[in-house]
Design an enzyme around this catalytic site. Structure first.
Site, PDB file in Angstrom:
ATOM      1  N   CYS A   8      21.340  46.980 -21.591  1.00 59.12           N
ATOM      2  CA  CYS A   8      22.207  47.995 -21.012  1.00 59.12           C
ATOM      3  C   CYS A   8      21.834  48.329 -19.574  1.00 59.12           C
ATOM      4  O   CYS A   8      20.758  47.985 -19.108  1.00 59.12           O
ATOM      5  CB  CYS A   8      22.127  49.303 -21.804  1.00 59.12           C
ATOM      6  N   GLY A 111      17.376  49.889 -23.944  1.00 56.88           N
ATOM      7  CA  GLY A 111      16.147  49.502 -24.649  1.00 56.88           C
ATOM      8  C   GLY A 111      16.414  49.362 -26.128  1.00 56.88           C
ATOM      9  O   GLY A 111      17.562  49.258 -26.562  1.00 56.88           O
TER      10      GLY A 111
END
Ligand code: SF4
Length: 478
Positions: A8, A111
């Site tokens: 992301c 993450g």
């Protein structure tokens, strides 16, 4: 190499009349970190608006839709997603917006939480209901728990329950909190615009587009708050108590060449890798060509060091999507041909050094090698600017299983035969770490060595939280 994906990209800005436009442009610059969904949440100081959707930033916030106008507020965070935990579907797009007893919060995450399943089981056992299947939603539940709210530093208390890799942006009605896990796996940078507004972003390339300058990185274990008082900092883990484990793969492959984090510029680092690769694996050849785009900087370095001319023997098409390819056409070789065209004039009759940043399964690379042979390359010498990948990642990168990795159970000779090349040379682990700006033990190298900085008992997989078939969807689900 484009077989593994970053999870992301994050962007946030406080106190700027053009916060929503700058977030839009910032997310555009971070589009390489995720194209599955995009979202922006903004606040006028009292309440939060949020819009998310499936697809790229320009698809979700399409021109003429009026969405950005409706979001116009001076405080904003944004997110682009590639799924590494939970499926690619609308319910998992971010920022996630929620209301709890303290007000509203929107959360954006880069993450992977390795204890997400454990935490979710605990909360579900006490009756909590989840509406998504991403690991990020557990953070909302942790924030809303009454015994957590009563702690003097609410956010810090919640972060201390998380294990794994996370850079997080929390948008509260009156400010933004940006946090980075104690190992600092993923990058998170702080900048300032020309008019003095503070910005945060996964990579500093997002600052270039909005004319902001990089100030520094959010430190591992740090929470940076942006509000009407400016920027303030606190630590939820005592600084110096955890050895950092920065993901060096960010620098090798994921990040944009104009980004700067982990103490150096990405392009310069990749060139150093290429020079070191030429020192470790020299060869007689006529031309050095990169596998574009991420192999380009290393190939320049290889050419500089070896004094072999650099040229563009492969040209990448940026306009090929997957959707129009019919199932029977979905062979990797066809996909390779659609994505990469060979410049025959550069390679025909030549001894060619091909430089790539990494090799994952090997099938895509072999497809490229075959097209080079068809174009008349006489010899092909494969050079890779990192060591052989042998282990999966559990910290925010969508890796294949260990068994699917080319180097899992093959020695160099077998890899050379599989790829159908005349020679193969991988950069050594020492050579790779020796090129980096920080001390060698400040980087994660688990996908090469299997030494995971945070022990991973059960190996969490992308779809662990997908317990039921999706039974609600809209036209934006893919
Ligand atoms: S295992 Fe590899 S990809 Fe994952 S964080 Fe570590 S270095 Fe990065």
């Amino acid at each position: 190499m484009n077989e593994i994906k970053e999870s992301c990209g994050l962007f946030g800005i406080f106190g700027d009349p053009q916060a929503v436009e700058k977030t839009y442009f910032g997310l555009h610059s971070l589009q390489h970190r995720g194209q599955e969904s995009a979202g922006i949440a903004t606040s006028d100081g009292e309440s939060i608006q949020c819009y998310t959707g499936m697809g790229t930033v320009s698809r979700v916030f399409r021109s003429g839709s009026g969405i950005l106008e409706k979001l116009r507020n001076p405080i904003a965070i944004g997110h682009v997603r590639y799924s590494t935990s939970g499926a690619s579907k609308a319910a998992n797009s971010q920022p996630l917006l929620a209301e709890f007893s303290r007000g509203q919060v929107a959360v954006a995450h880069n993450g992977n939480l390795i204890n997400a399943t454990l935490l979710r089981d605990e909360y579900e056992a006490y009756g909590s209901i989840f509406k998504s299947t991403s690991d990020t939603e557990i953070i909302i539940h942790l924030l809303a728990k009454p015994t957590h709210i009563s702690k003097p530093d609410h956010t810090a208390h919640v972060l201390n329950h998380l294990q794994g890799a996370y850079c997080l942006l929390f948008l509260f009605a009156d400010g933004i909190e940006a946090a980075r896990d104690p190992y600092g796996f993923r990058p998170l940078c702080i900048g300032q615009t020309e008019n003095g507004s503070y910005v945060v972003a996964s990579e500093s390339c997002a600052f270039d587009t909005i004319k902001a300058k990089l100030i520094r990185e959010v430190e591992p274990g740090e929470i940076v708050r942006l509000d009407k008082n400016g920027l303030s900092s606190r630590f939820f883990v005592e600084p110096g108590t955890v050895t950092p484990a920065h993901c060096i793969f960010e620098h090798i492959y994921f990040a944009k060449q104009n980004s700067r984090f982990f103490g150096e510029n990405v392009h310069e680092f990749r060139k150093k890798l290429g020079r070191q690769l030429a020192i470790e694996h020299p060869t007689d050849a006529d031309v050095v060509i990169p596998v574009p785009d991420s192999g380009t900087s290393a190939a320049i370095g290889y050419a500089e060091q070896s004094k072999i001319p650099f040229d563009m023997g492969m040209v990448r098409s940026h306009y090929i999507g997957r959707t129009f390819i019919s199932p029977e056409q979905k062979s990797r070789e066809l996909q390779v041909k659609l994505k990469l065209a060979i410049v025959k004039e550069v390679v025909a009759g030549k001894r060619v050094v091909v430089v790539d940043d990494s090799i994952v399964r090997g099938t895509t690379t072999r497809g490229k090698i075959r097209t080079l042979r068809e174009a008349g390359a006489e010899e092909i010498h494969m050079r890779v600017s990192c060591p052989p990948l042998r282990f999966p990642c559990f910290y925010g990168v969508d890796f294949p299983t260990k068994e699917e990795l080319l180097a899992n159970d093959r020695n160099l000779e077998q890899i050379k035969d599989f790829l159908e090349v005349d020679s193969i040379g991988y950069l050594s682990l020492e050579g790779m770490l020796g090129c980096a700006a920080l001390a060698a033990d400040h980087y994660c190298n688990a996908c090469w060595t299997g030494k995971y900085p945070i022990p991973v008992d059960a190996t969490p997989r992308k779809y662990d939280l997908e317990r039921y078939q999706m039974n609600m969807f809209d036209e934006t689900d893919t």
